[in-house]
Design a protein around this motif. Structure first.
Motif, PDB file in Angstrom:
ATOM      1  N   SER A  39     -24.216 -17.967 -38.868  1.00 32.20           N
ATOM      2  CA  SER A  39     -23.430 -18.320 -40.051  1.00 32.20           C
ATOM      3  C   SER A  39     -24.018 -19.578 -40.655  1.00 32.20           C
ATOM      4  O   SER A  39     -24.691 -20.347 -39.973  1.00 32.20           O
ATOM      5  CB  SER A  39     -21.971 -18.565 -39.653  1.00 32.20           C
ATOM      6  OG  SER A  39     -21.438 -17.443 -38.996  1.00 32.20           O
ATOM      7  N   GLU A  42     -24.468 -23.061 -38.857  1.00 37.26           N
ATOM      8  CA  GLU A  42     -24.263 -22.837 -37.424  1.00 37.26           C
ATOM      9  C   GLU A  42     -25.570 -22.413 -36.759  1.00 37.26           C
ATOM     10  O   GLU A  42     -26.512 -21.956 -37.416  1.00 37.26           O
ATOM     11  CB  GLU A  42     -23.214 -21.751 -37.196  1.00 37.26           C
ATOM     12  CG  GLU A  42     -21.853 -22.052 -37.792  1.00 37.26           C
ATOM     13  CD  GLU A  42     -21.149 -23.179 -37.065  1.00 37.26           C
ATOM     14  OE1 GLU A  42     -20.323 -23.871 -37.705  1.00 37.26           O
ATOM     15  OE2 GLU A  42     -21.420 -23.366 -35.859  1.00 37.26           O
ATOM     16  N   SER A  61     -16.358 -13.630 -27.853  1.00 37.33           N
ATOM     17  CA  SER A  61     -15.681 -13.489 -29.134  1.00 37.33           C
ATOM     18  C   SER A  61     -15.658 -12.057 -29.652  1.00 37.33           C
ATOM     19  O   SER A  61     -14.899 -11.744 -30.573  1.00 37.33           O
ATOM     20  CB  SER A  61     -16.334 -14.397 -30.176  1.00 37.33           C
ATOM     21  OG  SER A  61     -17.703 -14.070 -30.324  1.00 37.33           O
ATOM     22  N   LYS A  85     -13.302  -9.340 -38.146  1.00 33.10           N
ATOM     23  CA  LYS A  85     -12.562 -10.508 -38.574  1.00 33.10           C
ATOM     24  C   LYS A  85     -13.419 -11.324 -39.541  1.00 33.10           C
ATOM     25  O   LYS A  85     -14.651 -11.257 -39.477  1.00 33.10           O
ATOM     26  CB  LYS A  85     -12.206 -11.377 -37.374  1.00 33.10           C
ATOM     27  CG  LYS A  85     -11.430 -10.659 -36.278  1.00 33.10           C
ATOM     28  CD  LYS A  85     -11.219 -11.581 -35.075  1.00 33.10           C
ATOM     29  CE  LYS A  85     -10.455 -10.876 -33.965  1.00 33.10           C
ATOM     30  NZ  LYS A  85     -10.255 -11.763 -32.792  1.00 33.10           N
ATOM     31  N   PRO A  86     -12.792 -12.116 -40.399  1.00 29.76           N
ATOM     32  CA  PRO A  86     -13.587 -12.966 -41.308  1.00 29.76           C
ATOM     33  C   PRO A  86     -14.581 -13.857 -40.559  1.00 29.76           C
ATOM     34  O   PRO A  86     -15.676 -14.117 -41.069  1.00 29.76           O
ATOM     35  CB  PRO A  86     -12.524 -13.791 -42.013  1.00 29.76           C
ATOM     36  CG  PRO A  86     -11.316 -12.907 -42.030  1.00 29.76           C
ATOM     37  CD  PRO A  86     -11.355 -12.180 -40.720  1.00 29.76           C
ATOM     38  N   GLU A  87     -14.234 -14.271 -39.361  1.00 27.70           N
ATOM     39  CA  GLU A  87     -15.154 -15.124 -38.599  1.00 27.70           C
ATOM     40  C   GLU A  87     -16.367 -14.370 -38.064  1.00 27.70           C
ATOM     41  O   GLU A  87     -17.291 -14.992 -37.518  1.00 27.70           O
ATOM     42  CB  GLU A  87     -14.435 -15.826 -37.441  1.00 27.70           C
ATOM     43  CG  GLU A  87     -13.608 -14.908 -36.570  1.00 27.70           C
ATOM     44  CD  GLU A  87     -12.132 -14.899 -36.958  1.00 27.70           C
ATOM     45  OE1 GLU A  87     -11.830 -14.832 -38.178  1.00 27.70           O
ATOM     46  OE2 GLU A  87     -11.285 -14.943 -36.043  1.00 27.70           O
ATOM     47  N   ASP A  88     -16.404 -13.063 -38.230  1.00 24.05           N
ATOM     48  CA  ASP A  88     -17.599 -12.280 -37.878  1.00 24.05           C
ATOM     49  C   ASP A  88     -18.638 -12.323 -38.993  1.00 24.05           C
ATOM     50  O   ASP A  88     -19.752 -11.811 -38.825  1.00 24.05           O
ATOM     51  CB  ASP A  88     -17.222 -10.830 -37.595  1.00 24.05           C
ATOM     52  CG  ASP A  88     -16.357 -10.676 -36.352  1.00 24.05           C
ATOM     53  OD1 ASP A  88     -15.402  -9.870 -36.410  1.00 24.05           O
ATOM     54  OD2 ASP A  88     -16.641 -11.335 -35.344  1.00 24.05           O
ATOM     55  N   THR A  89     -18.275 -12.901 -40.135  1.00 24.85           N
ATOM     56  CA  THR A  89     -19.199 -12.989 -41.257  1.00 24.85           C
ATOM     57  C   THR A  89     -20.423 -13.802 -40.868  1.00 24.85           C
ATOM     58  O   THR A  89     -20.303 -14.937 -40.392  1.00 24.85           O
ATOM     59  CB  THR A  89     -18.512 -13.627 -42.469  1.00 24.85           C
ATOM     60  OG1 THR A  89     -17.457 -12.770 -42.911  1.00 24.85           O
ATOM     61  CG2 THR A  89     -19.499 -13.849 -43.600  1.00 24.85           C
ATOM     62  N   SER A 121     -10.957 -11.369 -46.031  1.00 19.59           N
ATOM     63  CA  SER A 121      -9.590 -11.434 -45.460  1.00 19.59           C
ATOM     64  C   SER A 121      -8.577 -10.767 -46.368  1.00 19.59           C
ATOM     65  O   SER A 121      -8.858 -10.410 -47.504  1.00 19.59           O
ATOM     66  CB  SER A 121      -9.210 -12.897 -45.238  1.00 19.59           C
ATOM     67  OG  SER A 121      -9.297 -13.616 -46.448  1.00 19.59           O
TER      68      SER A 121
END
Length: 121
Positions: A39, A42, A61, A85-89, A121
């Motif tokens: 990301s 990151e 995760s 999930k949005p955090e998988d973007t 989301s």
């Protein structure tokens, strides 16, 4: 050796995507294939890894949501991503590790160009 990844895209939270990565070129042997993701801002992180023999490692995760599989004969690895999930973007990168182009040569790792996965989301 070239790795061609495909299957990324835009999906709503809760949806699914399937990534594929096919290796081409002359390969004598390899130890396994993996998916990483990165990301913005990151570090690249391991998502899933599958060895030639079928041993699997999954990041905490993505446990119970993602599945990695392979076809050794086709030198192809798949990542089935469910309940996104949005955090998988992230940009997802395919990796082939422990690659020997000929017997006796040292092993190397190879990377694909990355495919964008965006979860809204």
């Amino acid at each position: 050796v070239q790795l061609q990844a495909s299957g990324g895209g835009l999906v709503q939270a809760g949806g699914s995507l399937r990534l594929s990565c096919a290796a081409s070129g002359t390969i004598f042997s390899f130890n396994g294939m993996a998916w990483y993701r990165q990301s913005p801002g990151e570090q690249r992180e391991l998502v899933a890894r599958i060895s030639w023999g079928g041993s699997i490692d999954l990041a905490d995760s993505v446990q119970a949501r993602f599945t990695i599989s392979k076809d050794n004969a086709k030198k192809t690895v798949y990542l089935q991503m469910n309940s996104l999930k949005p955090e998988d973007t992230a940009v997802y990168y395919c990796n082939m590790y422990g690659v020997k182009l000929r017997w006796g040569l040292p092993a190397s790792d190879y990377w694909g160009q990355g495919t964008q996965v965006t979860v809204s989301s």
